[in-house]
Design an enzyme around this catalytic site. Sequence first.
Site, short mmCIF file in Angstrom:
data_model
loop_
_atom_site.label_atom_id
_atom_site.label_comp_id
_atom_site.label_asym_id
_atom_site.label_seq_id
_atom_site.Cartn_x
_atom_site.Cartn_y
_atom_site.Cartn_z
CB CYS A 1 -0.94 0.01 1.21
SG CYS A 1 -2.00 1.48 1.23
CB CYS B 1 -0.38 2.47 4.32
SG CYS B 1 -2.20 2.38 4.41
#
Length: 177
Positions: free
Chosen positions: A131, A134
């Site tokens: 991700c 993130c």
Amino acid sequence: MGIEDIKSALPEYAKDTKLNLGSVSTTSSLTEQQLWGTLLACAIAARNPVVLREIADEAAKHLSEEAVSAAKGAASIMAMNNVYYRAKHLIGDEAYQSLPARLRMQIIGRPGVEKLDFELWSVAVSAITGCGVCLESHEKTLTKEGISRDNVHDALRIAAVVHAAAVTLDAEAALAG
């Protein structure tokens, strides 16, 4: 039981992974809690039962019960957040960015250990699950709060090697099956 058992279980073709696993677990710029919390959170994210059991057994010798729980919590919350934020990003429609998550994430605010240790574990898990949103968010928090890029880099190296060990042992189990 522990890292040495994982290394012993790796086949000869994974010699680099074996050597790297020894290196990342013994020569790190991280504190003991950061190191073992990162190893544990990554083992959970990597999903291989052997890697998880062996690292969890060894991590328990280096971490308090609170730190073990927080590392598990980092892996759990990032399993949710990595899917959610990666999906919003990949859809590519800016309208999704303004929609509230409406997902509980209380552990991030009160992880039970130093917040920066939890952030470090979160960035490592985000590397495994891929991700980018993130990764960027947690890395910015870490460096803004004084964690060095060397520390972040070590967490990323741990994530890469633990994941490689898990993939290799999964492949060997499937081929033997």
